[in-house]
Design a protein around this motif. Sequence first.
Motif, PDB file in Angstrom:
ATOM      1  N   GLU A 162     -47.694  29.368 -16.279  1.00  0.00           N
ATOM      2  CA  GLU A 162     -47.845  29.727 -17.691  1.00  0.00           C
ATOM      3  C   GLU A 162     -49.253  30.205 -18.037  1.00  0.00           C
ATOM      4  OE1 GLU A 162     -47.011  27.842 -22.160  1.00  0.00           O
ATOM      5  OE2 GLU A 162     -46.561  26.684 -20.358  1.00  0.00           O
ATOM      6  N   ASN A 163     -50.273  29.503 -17.557  1.00  0.00           N
ATOM      7  CA  ASN A 163     -51.648  29.881 -17.895  1.00  0.00           C
ATOM      8  C   ASN A 163     -52.003  31.247 -17.319  1.00  0.00           C
ATOM      9  OD1 ASN A 163     -52.113  27.544 -19.350  1.00  0.00           O
ATOM     10  ND2 ASN A 163     -52.995  26.440 -17.601  1.00  0.00           N
ATOM     11  N   THR A 164     -51.618  31.470 -16.065  1.00  0.00           N
ATOM     12  CA  THR A 164     -51.901  32.756 -15.432  1.00  0.00           C
ATOM     13  C   THR A 164     -51.110  33.864 -16.111  1.00  0.00           C
ATOM     14  OG1 THR A 164     -52.262  31.619 -13.324  1.00  0.00           O
ATOM     15  CG2 THR A 164     -51.967  33.992 -13.243  1.00  0.00           C
ATOM     16  N   ALA A 165     -49.866  33.554 -16.483  1.00  0.00           N
ATOM     17  CA  ALA A 165     -49.038  34.537 -17.192  1.00  0.00           C
ATOM     18  C   ALA A 165     -49.699  34.951 -18.499  1.00  0.00           C
ATOM     19  CB  ALA A 165     -47.644  33.958 -17.453  1.00  0.00           C
ATOM     20  N   ASP A 166     -50.280  33.993 -19.206  1.00  0.00           N
ATOM     21  CA  ASP A 166     -50.963  34.311 -20.462  1.00  0.00           C
ATOM     22  C   ASP A 166     -52.118  35.278 -20.230  1.00  0.00           C
ATOM     23  OD1 ASP A 166     -49.257  32.679 -21.869  1.00  0.00           O
ATOM     24  OD2 ASP A 166     -50.655  30.993 -22.005  1.00  0.00           O
ATOM     25  N   GLU A 167     -52.848  35.108 -19.131  1.00  0.00           N
ATOM     26  CA  GLU A 167     -53.960  36.005 -18.812  1.00  0.00           C
ATOM     27  C   GLU A 167     -53.448  37.429 -18.547  1.00  0.00           C
ATOM     28  OE1 GLU A 167     -56.046  34.355 -15.528  1.00  0.00           O
ATOM     29  OE2 GLU A 167     -56.568  32.497 -16.563  1.00  0.00           O
ATOM     30  N   ILE A 168     -52.322  37.527 -17.845  1.00  0.00           N
ATOM     31  CA  ILE A 168     -51.755  38.841 -17.539  1.00  0.00           C
ATOM     32  C   ILE A 168     -51.260  39.516 -18.821  1.00  0.00           C
ATOM     33  CG2 ILE A 168     -49.919  40.060 -16.312  1.00  0.00           C
ATOM     34  CD1 ILE A 168     -52.226  38.991 -14.534  1.00  0.00           C
ATOM     35  N   ILE A 169     -50.633  38.734 -19.699  1.00  0.00           N
ATOM     36  CA  ILE A 169     -50.163  39.280 -20.973  1.00  0.00           C
ATOM     37  C   ILE A 169     -51.338  39.836 -21.782  1.00  0.00           C
ATOM     38  CG2 ILE A 169     -49.120  38.694 -23.196  1.00  0.00           C
ATOM     39  CD1 ILE A 169     -47.511  36.519 -21.648  1.00  0.00           C
ATOM     40  N   GLU A 170     -52.421  39.076 -21.840  1.00  0.00           N
ATOM     41  CA  GLU A 170     -53.607  39.525 -22.576  1.00  0.00           C
ATOM     42  C   GLU A 170     -54.171  40.808 -21.981  1.00  0.00           C
ATOM     43  OE1 GLU A 170     -58.039  37.889 -23.930  1.00  0.00           O
ATOM     44  OE2 GLU A 170     -56.627  36.540 -22.936  1.00  0.00           O
ATOM     45  N   LEU A 171     -54.163  40.886 -20.660  1.00  0.00           N
ATOM     46  CA  LEU A 171     -54.688  42.069 -19.970  1.00  0.00           C
ATOM     47  C   LEU A 171     -53.834  43.300 -20.280  1.00  0.00           C
ATOM     48  CD1 LEU A 171     -56.761  43.188 -18.011  1.00  0.00           C
ATOM     49  CD2 LEU A 171     -55.394  42.298 -16.123  1.00  0.00           C
ATOM     50  N   LEU A 172     -52.524  43.135 -20.301  1.00  0.00           N
ATOM     51  CA  LEU A 172     -51.635  44.259 -20.622  1.00  0.00           C
ATOM     52  C   LEU A 172     -51.791  44.671 -22.082  1.00  0.00           C
ATOM     53  CD1 LEU A 172     -48.487  43.075 -18.649  1.00  0.00           C
ATOM     54  CD2 LEU A 172     -49.929  45.041 -18.088  1.00  0.00           C
ATOM     55  N   TRP A 173     -51.922  43.702 -22.972  1.00  0.00           N
ATOM     56  CA  TRP A 173     -52.142  43.998 -24.398  1.00  0.00           C
ATOM     57  C   TRP A 173     -53.444  44.786 -24.565  1.00  0.00           C
ATOM     58  CZ3 TRP A 173     -55.611  43.443 -28.297  1.00  0.00           C
ATOM     59  CH2 TRP A 173     -55.141  43.557 -29.608  1.00  0.00           C
ATOM     60  N   HIS A 174     -54.492  44.350 -23.869  1.00  0.00           N
ATOM     61  CA  HIS A 174     -55.784  45.032 -23.903  1.00  0.00           C
ATOM     62  C   HIS A 174     -55.648  46.473 -23.395  1.00  0.00           C
ATOM     63  CE1 HIS A 174     -60.193  45.474 -23.373  1.00  0.00           C
ATOM     64  NE2 HIS A 174     -59.863  46.119 -22.270  1.00  0.00           N
ATOM     65  N   THR A 175     -54.849  46.654 -22.357  1.00  0.00           N
ATOM     66  CA  THR A 175     -54.660  47.987 -21.780  1.00  0.00           C
ATOM     67  C   THR A 175     -54.062  48.950 -22.801  1.00  0.00           C
ATOM     68  OG1 THR A 175     -54.377  47.065 -19.559  1.00  0.00           O
ATOM     69  CG2 THR A 175     -53.484  49.268 -19.941  1.00  0.00           C
ATOM     70  N   ALA A 176     -53.142  48.448 -23.618  1.00  0.00           N
ATOM     71  CA  ALA A 176     -52.532  49.300 -24.647  1.00  0.00           C
ATOM     72  C   ALA A 176     -53.484  49.548 -25.808  1.00  0.00           C
ATOM     73  CB  ALA A 176     -51.245  48.661 -25.151  1.00  0.00           C
ATOM     74  N   HIS A 177     -54.047  48.486 -26.355  1.00  0.00           N
ATOM     75  CA  HIS A 177     -54.766  48.602 -27.619  1.00  0.00           C
ATOM     76  C   HIS A 177     -56.240  48.951 -27.480  1.00  0.00           C
ATOM     77  CE1 HIS A 177     -51.200  46.137 -28.812  1.00  0.00           C
ATOM     78  NE2 HIS A 177     -51.184  47.061 -29.744  1.00  0.00           N
ATOM     79  N   LYS A 178     -56.859  48.651 -26.367  1.00  0.00           N
ATOM     80  CA  LYS A 178     -58.274  48.968 -26.178  1.00  0.00           C
ATOM     81  C   LYS A 178     -58.475  50.200 -25.293  1.00  0.00           C
ATOM     82  CE  LYS A 178     -59.417  45.351 -28.583  1.00  0.00           C
ATOM     83  NZ  LYS A 178     -59.896  45.523 -29.976  1.00  0.00           N
ATOM     84  N   LEU A 179     -57.565  50.409 -24.339  1.00  0.00           N
ATOM     85  CA  LEU A 179     -57.678  51.562 -23.442  1.00  0.00           C
ATOM     86  C   LEU A 179     -56.745  52.699 -23.853  1.00  0.00           C
ATOM     87  CD1 LEU A 179     -57.880  49.749 -19.973  1.00  0.00           C
ATOM     88  CD2 LEU A 179     -59.740  50.387 -21.520  1.00  0.00           C
TER      89      LEU A 179
END
Length: 215
Positions: A162-179
């Motif tokens: 779960e904790n690692t999954a949360d990090e991956i979710i945040e990274l994908l969200w960042h990829t859409a909204h920041k990149l």
Amino acid sequence: MILEVKNIDYAYKTKKSKKVLNQVSTQFEEGKFYTIVGASGAGKTTLLSLLAGLDTPMCGSILYNGEDIQKRGLNYHRKHNVSIVFQNYNLIDYLTTEENVKLGGSKSPQKLLSEVNIPHEAWTRNILQLSGGQQQRVAIARALASDAKVLLADEPTGNLDENTADEIIELLWHTAHKLAKCVIVVTHSKKIADIADEVIQIKDGFIERNSQIHN
């Protein structure tokens, strides 16, 4: 819009009488995070494979920047327009972390590995020496090494805690909204669906869209 699906049908070659996707039409924009959800066997991964140019519809078309991806060629589409993150990482097991990222494109692997929080000492290690969560972050770094504007991910947190999954979710969200990439994720995870800008539900070969407002 960057990617558009127009009236596509798809059926498995062994079951042509039963359509997995039926006259499906939908659109995707840059800078947005999308999830594709539905029951097992509903056609989620099939739709992702069609968007990736890994398979072709029975009828209808998929457009990238208004051009049918089959017209330019599916190899071109896969190389230049989309990058893919798989549930099982699909990294090359005899290469190092850096070498795997270099396969994705011309961007600096060191910069990308820093951005996805892979420690410096792991950059030159064989990829199999990394944890599952680290390997998935490397897979995302490899996808980001490409100039492709669309990132496709198939159950990217399915094998993670779960904790690692949360990090991956945040990274994908960042990829859409920041990149400003178009990120499209097939998932069973309610947590991923809840943070998406739009949820695409597949049921009985048809799709429904739900736009979400996040405070």
